[in-house]
Write an enzyme that holds these catalytic residues in place. Structure first.
Site, PDB file in Angstrom:
ATOM      1  N   GLY A  37       0.835  -1.203   0.000  1.00 19.05           N
ATOM      2  CA  GLY A  37       0.000   0.000   0.000  1.00 19.05           C
ATOM      3  C   GLY A  37       0.863   1.243   0.000  1.00 19.05           C
ATOM      4  O   GLY A  37       2.042   1.214  -0.370  1.00 19.05           O
ATOM      5  N   PHE A  38       0.284   2.354   0.456  1.00 24.37           N
ATOM      6  CA  PHE A  38       1.032   3.618   0.451  1.00 24.37           C
ATOM      7  C   PHE A  38       2.302   3.525   1.300  1.00 24.37           C
ATOM      8  O   PHE A  38       3.360   4.006   0.904  1.00 24.37           O
ATOM      9  CB  PHE A  38       0.147   4.759   0.970  1.00 24.37           C
ATOM     10  CG  PHE A  38      -0.909   5.189   0.001  1.00 24.37           C
ATOM     11  CD1 PHE A  38      -0.565   5.838  -1.175  1.00 24.37           C
ATOM     12  CD2 PHE A  38      -2.247   4.949   0.256  1.00 24.37           C
ATOM     13  CE1 PHE A  38      -1.534   6.242  -2.084  1.00 24.37           C
ATOM     14  CE2 PHE A  38      -3.230   5.347  -0.643  1.00 24.37           C
ATOM     15  CZ  PHE A  38      -2.870   5.991  -1.814  1.00 24.37           C
ATOM     16  N   GLU A 194     -17.751  11.298  -0.105  1.00 25.56           N
ATOM     17  CA  GLU A 194     -17.422  11.330  -1.530  1.00 25.56           C
ATOM     18  C   GLU A 194     -18.272  10.354  -2.325  1.00 25.56           C
ATOM     19  O   GLU A 194     -18.694  10.648  -3.450  1.00 25.56           O
ATOM     20  CB  GLU A 194     -15.926  11.044  -1.700  1.00 25.56           C
ATOM     21  CG  GLU A 194     -15.070  12.194  -1.180  1.00 25.56           C
ATOM     22  CD  GLU A 194     -13.581  11.908  -1.139  1.00 25.56           C
ATOM     23  OE1 GLU A 194     -12.812  12.841  -0.847  1.00 25.56           O
ATOM     24  OE2 GLU A 194     -13.191  10.746  -1.392  1.00 25.56           O
ATOM     25  N   ASP A 324      -1.490   2.179   8.249  1.00 26.15           N
ATOM     26  CA  ASP A 324      -2.721   2.069   9.032  1.00 26.15           C
ATOM     27  C   ASP A 324      -2.628   1.035  10.141  1.00 26.15           C
ATOM     28  O   ASP A 324      -3.349   1.122  11.141  1.00 26.15           O
ATOM     29  CB  ASP A 324      -3.895   1.708   8.118  1.00 26.15           C
ATOM     30  CG  ASP A 324      -4.294   2.861   7.206  1.00 26.15           C
ATOM     31  OD1 ASP A 324      -3.751   3.964   7.383  1.00 26.15           O
ATOM     32  OD2 ASP A 324      -5.142   2.644   6.320  1.00 26.15           O
TER      33      ASP A 324
END
Length: 463
Positions: A37-38, A194, A324
């Site tokens: 991931g990031f 969103e 996370d």
């Protein structure tokens, strides 16, 4: 660290005695990263072509840009616009190896990770496995709704939405049509807001053209938030502006309300309200996911791994957690850092520098998070921004949101595709990817006691 680590990686594949998965032969220390991931990707970027062998394990062969998953779900983007293959990303990285596998267990005493493809020895291990959807133990909700954590979730949402709209055009039953065209989004954070805005614009601009059989007013969108405000992690100004933007788009926002049950057709809230809907999208919470092997005493709230200020898992000198999954518990951060992309990226870059210093027996500094602000979009040309002392919304915030997200996507081609789609949509409100590529089979309806509850107030589609 001794000089015997400083050798180039040969093209010959070799395995240590403890390895089942072949990796390039090297005398450099081996760093195994679990999760691309990031956080994991930022760490790889920081260590590329350095004197350490980097081995990345991931269950997917691609990195996905999660902030735009909702646009894939609402037909604005194709999935290949926001995913990028790891092997293409790492082309030219001479010290980086990618292996497609699921890490199932860690054995800290022997420095081994066990995967579904075999075992690998490590000198340093980094857990960057991220989070999964948290349904807070509500099995019926989990069985009948959809989360939005990866690209497959987004495609499932798209196919569910389009299939239900098509079925609504077929049925002659008014109640069934209403249920098929009602959408419930649970969670008033950035993802939920969103998603609600994108669905509202789909209803306003696409539905009348594609489905002239019925008016666009038949599609009702509900956003349910357990707290008393939207975007609770942002400023009060951002929250109030977001609420106004959504109400202008005819989204039914229910604050101080939460979902207590859902059987696939009937949503029941804690206030005993009922919403009939075949479409429920859950964005209300996440929990950490990581392999077995970490002592439970180091697992804290949200199923996150507790680390020290150097991102080391407590009591382990060569195991780290970032992104996370990491909870850096200090006096300044008693609940850990925010579970957002900028935290993950900063931790990945920081740890890359720290690992190199550890290898060279140099001191390392504790991690310090620098909040660069928060952005959230609410449909076309409307967004909110908290940047330091500045709080603003509207067109400029939306433009800033667009630039930041466009530049953060991996790969020039992907940026070009997303930018082109956004430009077309800006002038036409067109969403050209309304394709049902595969049938989405919704889980069978739960046989819970949901229907045996006392009479409750029903929210009709005209509320």
């Amino acid at each position: 660290m001794e000089d015997n680590h400083i050798h180039s990686i040969s093209s010959k594949s070799a395995c240590k005695v403890t390895d089942d998965i072949c990796l390039p032969d090297t005398n450099w220390p081996r760093l195994v990263i679990v999760g691309g991931g990031f956080a994991g990707l930022a760490l790889v970027e920081k260590l590329k072509n350095k004197k350490v062998q980097v081995v990345l394990f991931d269950k997917n062969n691609f990195h996905q840009f999660q902030p735009l998953l909702y646009q894939v779900a609402t037909s604005a983007l194709e999935p290949d616009s926001i995913v990028f293959p790891f092997r293409k990303q790492f082309n030219g990285y001479k010290n980086v190896v990618f292996r497609l596998a699921v890490v199932e267990e860690i054995q800290p005493t022997s420095n081994i990770v066990r995967t579904n493809k075999g075992d690998v020895h490590y000198d340093y291990l980094v857990l960057a496995t991220g989070t999964t959807t948290n349904f807070f133990g509500m099995d019926t909700v989990a069985d009948n709704s959809l989360g939005m954590k990866d690209i497959r979730d987004s495609l499932n949402i798209r196919h569910m939405m389009l299939q239900n709209l098509e079925q609504a055009a077929i049925t002659c039953d008014d109640e069934e049509r209403d249920t098929l065209t009602n959408f419930v989004i649970v969670g008033g954070g950035p993802a939920g807001v969103e998603m609600a805005g994108a669905l509202a614009e789909f209803c306003k601009y696409i539905l009348p053209k594609d489905y002239p059989e019925y008016p666009s007013t038949i599609m009702n969108i509900y956003l349910i938030e357990a707290r008393g405000e939207l975007l609770s992690s942002m400023s009060d100004k951002a929250s109030s502006k977001t609420l106004k933007y959504l109400e202008d788009l005819n989204v039914n926002v229910l604050l101080n309300e939460s979902v207590s049950n859902y059987d696939g057709s009937k949503v029941i809230t804690n206030r005993d309200n009922i919403i009939m809907a075949k479409n429920l999208i859950w964005t209300a919470g996440v929990k950490g996911q990581f392999p077995k092997g970490i002592d439970k005493k180091y697992v804290v709230r949200g199923n996150r791994i507790k680390t020290n200020p150097f991102l080391m898992v407590e009591d382990y000198k060569n195991i780290f957690a970032i992104g996370d999954i990491a909870a850096v518990i200090t006096e300044k951060t008693p609940k850990g850092h925010p579970q957002v992309a900028q935290t993950a990226i900063q931790q990945g870059k920081y740890l890359g520098t720290s690992i190199l210093n550890i290898i060279k027996n140099k001191p390392i500094k504790p991690f310090e998070y620098h909040d660069k602000g928060s952005l959230a979009t609410v449909g076309k040309r409307k967004a909110v921004a908290d940047l330091g002392k500045f709080r603003f919304g509207g067109y400029f915030a939306w433009l800033l949101w667009s630039i930041v997200h466009l530049m953060s996507i991996s790969g020039f081609r992907n940026r070009l595709m997303v930018g082109f789609n956004w430009a077309v949509s800006y002038f036409t409100y067109e969403k050209s990817n309304r394709l049902i590529i595969r049938n989405f089979n919704k889980p069978s309806e739960s046989k819970s006691t949901i229907n045996s509850q006392p009479a409750v107030k029903k929210i009709t589609i005209n509320d």
